[in-house]
Design an enzyme around this catalytic site. Structure first.
Site, PDB file in Angstrom:
ATOM      1  N   ASN A 290       0.862  -1.184   0.000  1.00  0.00           N
ATOM      2  CA  ASN A 290       0.000   0.000   0.000  1.00  0.00           C
ATOM      3  C   ASN A 290       0.896   1.231   0.000  1.00  0.00           C
ATOM      4  OD1 ASN A 290      -1.836   2.021   0.444  1.00  0.00           O
ATOM      5  ND2 ASN A 290      -2.372   1.403   2.535  1.00  0.00           N
ATOM      6  N   TRP A 291       1.000   1.838  -1.168  1.00  0.00           N
ATOM      7  CA  TRP A 291       1.920   2.968  -1.291  1.00  0.00           C
ATOM      8  C   TRP A 291       1.392   4.241  -0.631  1.00  0.00           C
ATOM      9  CZ3 TRP A 291       4.127   3.047  -7.015  1.00  0.00           C
ATOM     10  CH2 TRP A 291       4.804   1.836  -7.258  1.00  0.00           C
ATOM     11  N   LYS A 292       0.113   4.258  -0.313  1.00  0.00           N
ATOM     12  CA  LYS A 292      -0.518   5.463   0.261  1.00  0.00           C
ATOM     13  C   LYS A 292      -0.257   6.669  -0.661  1.00  0.00           C
ATOM     14  CE  LYS A 292      -0.191   3.267   4.689  1.00  0.00           C
ATOM     15  NZ  LYS A 292      -0.195   3.355   6.127  1.00  0.00           N
TER      16      LYS A 292
ATOM     17  N   HIS B 166      -9.729   1.422   4.458  1.00  0.00           N
ATOM     18  CA  HIS B 166      -8.465   1.552   5.183  1.00  0.00           C
ATOM     19  C   HIS B 166      -8.673   2.482   6.385  1.00  0.00           C
ATOM     20  CE1 HIS B 166      -4.362   2.632   6.198  1.00  0.00           C
ATOM     21  NE2 HIS B 166      -4.013   1.508   5.602  1.00  0.00           N
TER      22      HIS B 166
ATOM     23  N   GLU C 184      -6.981   4.799   7.587  1.00  0.00           N
ATOM     24  CA  GLU C 184      -6.701   6.218   7.342  1.00  0.00           C
ATOM     25  C   GLU C 184      -7.898   6.897   6.681  1.00  0.00           C
ATOM     26  OE1 GLU C 184      -2.966   5.619   5.358  1.00  0.00           O
ATOM     27  OE2 GLU C 184      -2.107   5.016   7.277  1.00  0.00           O
TER      28      GLU C 184
ATOM     29  N   GLU D 182      -5.905  -5.011  10.272  1.00  0.00           N
ATOM     30  CA  GLU D 182      -4.886  -3.990  10.518  1.00  0.00           C
ATOM     31  C   GLU D 182      -5.180  -3.265  11.831  1.00  0.00           C
ATOM     32  OE1 GLU D 182      -2.739  -2.771   6.706  1.00  0.00           O
ATOM     33  OE2 GLU D 182      -4.455  -1.451   6.901  1.00  0.00           O
TER      34      GLU D 182
ATOM     35  N   GLY E 114       2.010   2.207  10.644  1.00  0.00           N
ATOM     36  CA  GLY E 114       2.967   3.308  10.505  1.00  0.00           C
ATOM     37  C   GLY E 114       3.655   3.692  11.809  1.00  0.00           C
TER      38      GLY E 114
ATOM     39  N   SER F 213       2.883  -2.227  10.196  1.00  0.00           N
ATOM     40  CA  SER F 213       4.328  -2.316  10.423  1.00  0.00           C
ATOM     41  C   SER F 213       4.916  -3.689  10.113  1.00  0.00           C
ATOM     42  CB  SER F 213       4.691  -1.881  11.851  1.00  0.00           C
ATOM     43  OG  SER F 213       4.283  -0.545  12.063  1.00  0.00           O
TER      44      SER F 213
ATOM     45  N   GLY G 261       2.625  -1.091   4.210  1.00  0.00           N
ATOM     46  CA  GLY G 261       2.763   0.320   3.855  1.00  0.00           C
ATOM     47  C   GLY G 261       4.222   0.682   3.657  1.00  0.00           C
TER      48      GLY G 261
HETATM   49  P1  PGA Z   1       2.507   0.223   7.532  1.00  0.00           P
HETATM   50  O1  PGA Z   1       1.062   0.439   6.837  1.00  0.00           O
HETATM   51  O2  PGA Z   1       3.038  -1.072   7.004  1.00  0.00           O
HETATM   52  O3  PGA Z   1       3.312   1.407   7.131  1.00  0.00           O
HETATM   53  O4  PGA Z   1       2.253   0.147   9.018  1.00  0.00           O
HETATM   54  C1  PGA Z   1       0.187  -0.626   6.656  1.00  0.00           C
HETATM   55  C2  PGA Z   1      -1.093  -0.129   6.034  1.00  0.00           C
HETATM   56  O5  PGA Z   1      -1.519   0.977   6.374  1.00  0.00           O
HETATM   57  O6  PGA Z   1      -1.698  -0.808   5.200  1.00  0.00           O
END
Ligand code: PGA
Length: 256
Positions: free
Chosen positions: A13-15, A98, A100, A170, A176, A216, A237
């Site tokens: 997931n590049w966000k 997600h 976020e 998640e 993150g 993470s 991510g």
């Molecule tokens: P992260 O993000 O690996 O940077 O914790 C995971 C995600 O949000 O899908």
């Protein structure tokens, strides 16, 4: 992972990272690490990178996903992108719900359900994200929270469609932050999510759907997490933005 029952899927997931030219460079660096790997590999890229990603991954063992979609096919929704539009581009997967988006963009269980239906209607496979907040983990409601999110997300989705949904557990406090759920913690919740899905449909369907861990996951901890029976892959991510790190995670998934 249990590859006899389920497909292992590693999704990056590049966000909101990588311009189209940067996306091209990252995909080219990643490609050699994906050849012949016994797992499905997905990159979830920003909308503006979709075309580049689709072109660069032609013939490679990499599928392309969007990170969100709207639930209507078209209309007066300035700034939004529909599942119908993604389908025509050749997008195969889309992340839905997600944390976020739930946190910063007012995504609710109701819109998540509508978006899942929209994606499925157009033959795009959703990666549905669920997970508890830190305070929910601390007050012992993790299982309840995930159960409610799953039940509301899958509401009125028939069995044939449900088979195409990938779920990602998640825990929000792990995203993150560099804090990962332990492999036991992640396994317990994912196992529970599988029983919730079995309750909605049946055990056979639940045993066959891919459920990923996200939060993470990185080159160091991937192997331990992926060794768990119910963890069928990862939604990654930060570590998906470096080809070498993502390659280690892919290798860990391909191995089993
Ligand atoms: P992260 O993000 O690996 O940077 O914790 C995971 C995600 O949000 O899908």
């Amino acid at each position: 992972m249990n590859k006899k029952l389920r497909k292992a899927i590693i999704a990056g997931n590049w966000k909101m990272n990588k311009t189209p030219s940067e996306a091209k460079a990252l995909i080219e660096a990643l490609k050699p690490h994906t050849e012949g790997m016994d797992c499905e590999i997905i990159i979830c890229v920003p909308y503006v990178d979709l075309q580049t990603a689709i072109e660069c991954t032609k013939g490679a063992n990499i599928s392309v996903a969007a990170q969100n979609c709207h639930f209507e096919d078209s209309g007066a929704y300035t700034g939004e992108i529909s599942a119908l539009m993604l389908k025509e581009m050749g997008v195969e997967y889309v992340i839905i719900g997600h944390s976020e988006r739930r946190q910063y963009f007012a995504e609710t269980d109701e819109t998540v359900n509508k978006k899942l239906k929209a994606a499925l209607k157009h033959g795009i496979k959703p990666i549905l994200c669920v997970g508890e907040l830190l305070e929910q983990r601390e007050n012992g409601t993790t299982f309840e929270v995930c159960e409610a999110q799953i039940k509301l997300a899958y509401k009125d989705i028939d069995k044939a469609d449900a088979k195409n949904i990938v779920t990602a557990y998640e825990p929000v406090w792990a995203i993150g932050t560099g804090k990962t759920a332990t492999s036991d913690e992640a396994e317990q919740v994912i196992k529970y999510i599988r029983t919730v899905i079995a309750g909605i449909y049946d055990k056979e369907l639940a045993d066959g759907v891919t459920i990923q861990y996200g939060g993470s996951m990185n080159a160091k901890n991937a192997e331990e997490l992926l060794d768990m029976e119910n963890i069928d892959g990862g939604l990654i991510g930060g570590a998906s933005l470096k080809a070498e790190d993502f390659a280690v995670i892919i290798k860990a998934a391909a191995r089993g």
